[in-house]
Design an enzyme around this catalytic site. Sequence first.
Site, short mmCIF file in Angstrom:
data_model
loop_
_atom_site.label_atom_id
_atom_site.label_comp_id
_atom_site.label_asym_id
_atom_site.label_seq_id
_atom_site.Cartn_x
_atom_site.Cartn_y
_atom_site.Cartn_z
CD GLU A 139 -2.45 5.28 4.34
OE1 GLU A 139 -1.96 5.57 5.44
OE2 GLU A 139 -3.15 6.07 3.68
CB SER B 207 -0.87 -0.01 1.26
OG SER B 207 -1.43 1.26 1.49
CE1 TYR C 249 -4.09 -1.53 5.47
CE2 TYR C 249 -3.05 0.52 4.76
CZ TYR C 249 -3.67 -0.68 4.46
OH TYR C 249 -3.85 -1.03 3.14
#
Length: 333
Positions: free
Chosen positions: A129, A127, A151
């Site tokens: 992120e 991801s 996360y």
Amino acid sequence: MPRALVTGITGQDGQHLAEFLHTKGYDVFGLVKGQNNPKGDAIRKEFPFVQLVPGDLADLTSLIQAVEVSAPDEVYNLAAISFVAMSFNQAELTANLTGLGVLRMLEAVRIVGGNQANPMRFYQASSSEMFGKVRETPQTERTPFHPRSPYGCAKVFGHDIVVNYRESYDMFACSGILFNHEGPRRGLEFVTRKVTNAAARIKLGLQHELVLGTLDTKRDWGYAGDYVKAMWLMLQQDEPDDYVVATGVTHTIETMVELAFTEVGIADWRQYVRQDPRFTRPAEVDLLIGDASKARDKLGWKPEVDFADLIKMMVAHDLQWEASKAGITTPDV
Ligand code: NDP
Ligand code: GDP
């Protein structure tokens, strides 16, 4: 027929990928958790060609069994706790599933796949992120990671362990570093879908306000249907590698809200939107914008649906969906 095992089959990407692999002639197997998961029934109904196998990312034995039963050529590990906000409240669970879950899937493939003539190919859903407090703009495969949430930290572990298994055991394991991708199947907890759904409900008189956190952060939003093609392309290459998948265009939440409300014919969206710190996060990712040159050059991948058409598609879906639930005729907008 090639065979694929998809974890996270009940999620947004799992559904798009199942459809895509089916059109490519695959036998598709999907991992479903829980003893009577209602989302499993929904998959049986909408995608009758998918064979569901039980298993949980927290349970290695169940993953080994799932890999044995499905005997896949390709494994797509999409399952995770995928909502950043939730990861702050359930950090340990997120580390266990989104992080350690990747290790367990790799182990299942290594243990079962070791007996196969053709090595199984493995895709990991990494991801953007992971870039978090970005060290450079735009972000590429070489940009250092600086995650800003449990996360993001769990995804970094997942990403690194894929690289480690590739190098240690010569596994055909790839990571797609996917930037945000959305569509009508996106969960209602994510900001794009929360906004398109609220715009539709406000237009239909079913809701009167939309409560959000920050309006300033920027995301590189693409269409999930485009992004699953990149996952598949990665596993068709001669060599395993990691790729950024992104549109290369970024927008603020505010722009997205304006677009969604304009779609339903509401010009003055500000009268419906309220900000509440309840929806802000302990640490934020302010800006994401990806450079997908490598995916374009090596995979021949490019996004087909642009941001405006994506929001349009989601609003149109939500108008129809909400109207049919409420027994209202869909307005012309
Ligand atoms: P979703 O949240 O829609 O789907 C998550 C899936 O994981 C669901 O099918 C869920 O099953 C499953 N799952 C959760 N916990 C477990 C568990 N313990 N065992 C087995 N399965 C479990 O995510 P998306 O489809 O949007 O994303 C797919 C992947 O891509 C995720 O890993 C996500 O983090 C990653 N990603 C997504 C991006 C995006 O913008 N969408 C961007 C970058 C990466 P159930 O429905 O039964 O709960
Ligand atoms: P993320 O990029 O994976 O965290 O995807 P989200 O859709 O959850 O969030 C995208 C951005 O929207 C983040 O910067 C959030 O802080 C911001 N945001 C602002 N208000 C909200 C809200 O009400 N819900 C969500 N999910 N995000 C919001």
